[in-house]
Write a protein that holds these residues in place. Structure first.
Motif, PDB file in Angstrom:
ATOM      1  N   LEU A 128      39.276  37.941  36.181  1.00  0.00           N
ATOM      2  CA  LEU A 128      38.761  39.065  36.963  1.00  0.00           C
ATOM      3  C   LEU A 128      37.925  39.933  36.045  1.00  0.00           C
ATOM      4  O   LEU A 128      38.407  40.406  35.011  1.00  0.00           O
ATOM      5  N   THR A 129      36.658  40.140  36.399  1.00  0.00           N
ATOM      6  CA  THR A 129      35.731  40.950  35.611  1.00  0.00           C
ATOM      7  C   THR A 129      35.311  42.157  36.428  1.00  0.00           C
ATOM      8  O   THR A 129      34.908  42.013  37.594  1.00  0.00           O
ATOM      9  N   CYS A 130      35.400  43.355  35.819  1.00  0.00           N
ATOM     10  CA  CYS A 130      34.995  44.598  36.474  1.00  0.00           C
ATOM     11  C   CYS A 130      33.921  45.268  35.629  1.00  0.00           C
ATOM     12  O   CYS A 130      33.933  45.191  34.386  1.00  0.00           O
ATOM     13  N   ILE A 131      33.007  45.969  36.296  1.00  0.00           N
ATOM     14  CA  ILE A 131      31.871  46.595  35.613  1.00  0.00           C
ATOM     15  C   ILE A 131      31.710  48.032  36.067  1.00  0.00           C
ATOM     16  O   ILE A 131      32.191  48.424  37.144  1.00  0.00           O
ATOM     17  N   ASN A 132      31.038  48.822  35.226  1.00  0.00           N
ATOM     18  CA  ASN A 132      30.552  50.152  35.593  1.00  0.00           C
ATOM     19  C   ASN A 132      29.299  50.432  34.783  1.00  0.00           C
ATOM     20  O   ASN A 132      28.756  49.527  34.123  1.00  0.00           O
ATOM     21  N   SER A 133      28.830  51.658  34.781  1.00  0.00           N
ATOM     22  CA  SER A 133      27.570  51.976  34.109  1.00  0.00           C
ATOM     23  C   SER A 133      27.686  51.887  32.599  1.00  0.00           C
ATOM     24  O   SER A 133      26.675  51.826  31.895  1.00  0.00           O
ATOM     25  N   TYR A 134      28.886  51.883  32.045  1.00  0.00           N
ATOM     26  CA  TYR A 134      29.065  51.822  30.596  1.00  0.00           C
ATOM     27  C   TYR A 134      29.282  50.408  30.087  1.00  0.00           C
ATOM     28  O   TYR A 134      29.205  50.158  28.892  1.00  0.00           O
ATOM     29  N   GLY A 135      29.613  49.479  30.972  1.00  0.00           N
ATOM     30  CA  GLY A 135      29.848  48.120  30.514  1.00  0.00           C
ATOM     31  C   GLY A 135      30.789  47.376  31.439  1.00  0.00           C
ATOM     32  O   GLY A 135      30.929  47.702  32.625  1.00  0.00           O
ATOM     33  N   SER A 136      31.457  46.359  30.903  1.00  0.00           N
ATOM     34  CA  SER A 136      32.352  45.522  31.697  1.00  0.00           C
ATOM     35  C   SER A 136      33.600  45.190  30.897  1.00  0.00           C
ATOM     36  O   SER A 136      33.631  45.330  29.667  1.00  0.00           O
ATOM     37  N   ASN A 137      34.603  44.736  31.608  1.00  0.00           N
ATOM     38  CA  ASN A 137      35.850  44.338  30.972  1.00  0.00           C
ATOM     39  C   ASN A 137      36.489  43.261  31.848  1.00  0.00           C
ATOM     40  O   ASN A 137      36.270  43.235  33.066  1.00  0.00           O
ATOM     41  N   SER A 138      37.268  42.357  31.266  1.00  0.00           N
ATOM     42  CA  SER A 138      37.843  41.226  31.988  1.00  0.00           C
ATOM     43  C   SER A 138      39.310  41.057  31.632  1.00  0.00           C
ATOM     44  O   SER A 138      39.768  41.503  30.576  1.00  0.00           O
ATOM     45  N   ALA A 139      40.008  40.372  32.544  1.00  0.00           N
ATOM     46  CA  ALA A 139      41.393  39.975  32.313  1.00  0.00           C
ATOM     47  C   ALA A 139      41.589  38.602  32.936  1.00  0.00           C
ATOM     48  O   ALA A 139      40.996  38.301  33.984  1.00  0.00           O
TER      49      ALA A 139
END
Length: 349
Positions: A128-139
């Motif tokens: 699962l990858t989530c994003i916003n205006s500062y970047g992204s992160n995954s688990a």
């Protein structure tokens, strides 16, 4: 005057030394990212928002979004090791995310928080990858499939059976495959004097002699085995014997069971199918005037046109006689009436 001068000098020295005598114990600070000018790094800002040089070496620089909120993703699975065909529940929560999507063993856009059931058929990883205006992160979570024990392999055997065992010409013969061992499902192929791909095949032979049939059986693992059947087709069965001897068909004019030929006789059959005595041949008489000539077995010309049988025509002739008699009487009365009227000149009452 001298005292004032001394006090002024003391305050001036204190003013020069003030920036280097900050007490950090009673003041809270925040990191600004490192601003260095003329060898002094104003990396810390106290509560009064006045930059001050750090008394420590310049700290490691971190990008602003490290502090201001890249997405935080938490993904969990109800099970991480399952048997084949079992279900697994995935659930997740996020913060500081604007959108999320799945990859690897699942796909598509996902809610910022939620759950989903999956049915992996082999070991699978769900990311699962989530994003916003500062970047992204995954688990990610990996689900492992417990492999079942390998089946015990056995040899494959093939044979065939025949019914009936001693067929004759014209009999339907059924050949059936018989497998042993191996791994289902099985596949069949017939050759020789028959053909087909089913477990049983049927054939009717039209010639006598030895017949050879072979069946090839293939199991689910690709193993093959052949079975052979041999039969001897016999001639067609002879007609049944021992029954009563059929009687010969009598010749024309011969009575059944008689040895002599009878003379020709004439039989008369009435309309009900009964045999009657023949009537003597009538003597021909002159035909009365006004009566239609009869033919076709005694029927009149009118009866033959309208296809009227004998009995019905007899009744009709009887009725016609009565009608003609009545008409004659009426005609006679009418003629007498007019004759009397003409002779007397008066109406006849």
């Amino acid at each position: 005057m001298k005292n004032i001068l001394k006090i002024s000098i003391i305050f001036g020295i204190l003013a020069i030394l003030a920036p280097f005598s900050v007490s950090y114990a009673a003041t809270s600070y925040s990191y600004t990212g490192g601003n260095c000018t003329a060898g002094l790094c104003y990396d810390w800002i106290a509560d009064d928002q006045i930059p001050r040089p750090t008394p420590y070496p310049t700290p490691t620089y971190y990008p602003p979004n490290y502090y201001y909120g890249v997405p935080v993703v938490n993904l969990s699975a109800s099970k991480t090791s399952i048997n084949y065909g079992e279900m697994v529940g995935l659930s997740w929560t996020t913060s500081n995310a604007s959108s999320c999507y799945g990859s690897n063993s699942w796909s598509g856009n996902k809610n910022l928080s939620g759950s989903e059931y999956v049915y992996p058929i082999n070991s699978s990883t769900y990311t699962l990858t989530c994003i916003n205006s500062y970047g992204s992160n995954s688990a990610s979570r990996t689900i492992y499939i417990n492999q079942p024990a390998a089946p015990v392999q056995t040899g494959l055997g093939s044979a065939c059976s025949i019914s009936p065992s001693s067929p004759r010409i014209g009999n339907a013969v059924i050949f059936s495959a018989v497998e042993s061992g191996g791994t289902a499902p099985y596949y069949y192929s017939w050759s020789g004097d028959v053909s087909g791909t089913s477990k049983s095949v049927s054939k009717t032979f039209s010639a006598v002699g030895e017949k050879t049939v072979t069946v090839k059986i293939t199991d689910a693992l690709g193993k093959t085995a052949n079975g052979t059947c041999n039969i001897n087709v016999l001639a067609a069965a002879p007609p049944p014997t021992g029954g009563p001897t059929p009687k010969p068909t009598p010749a024309a004019g011969q009575v059944q069971g008689a040895t002599t030929v009878c003379k020709t006789v004439t039989l008369c059959i009435d309309t009900e199918g009964k045999i009657t005595q023949p009537s003597p041949t009538p003597t021909p008489t002159a035909e009365p005037t006004g009566v239609s000539k009869t033919e076709n077995g005694g029927k009149s010309f009118l009866a033959s046109i309208f296809s009227i049988n004998g009995d019905t025509w007899t009744r009709i002739k009887s009725l016609l006689k009565w009608y003609l008699a009545i008409l004659a009487i009426i005609l006679f009365v009418a003629i007498a009436y007019f004759v009397i009227k003409r002779l007397t000149g008066k109406e006849v009452k």
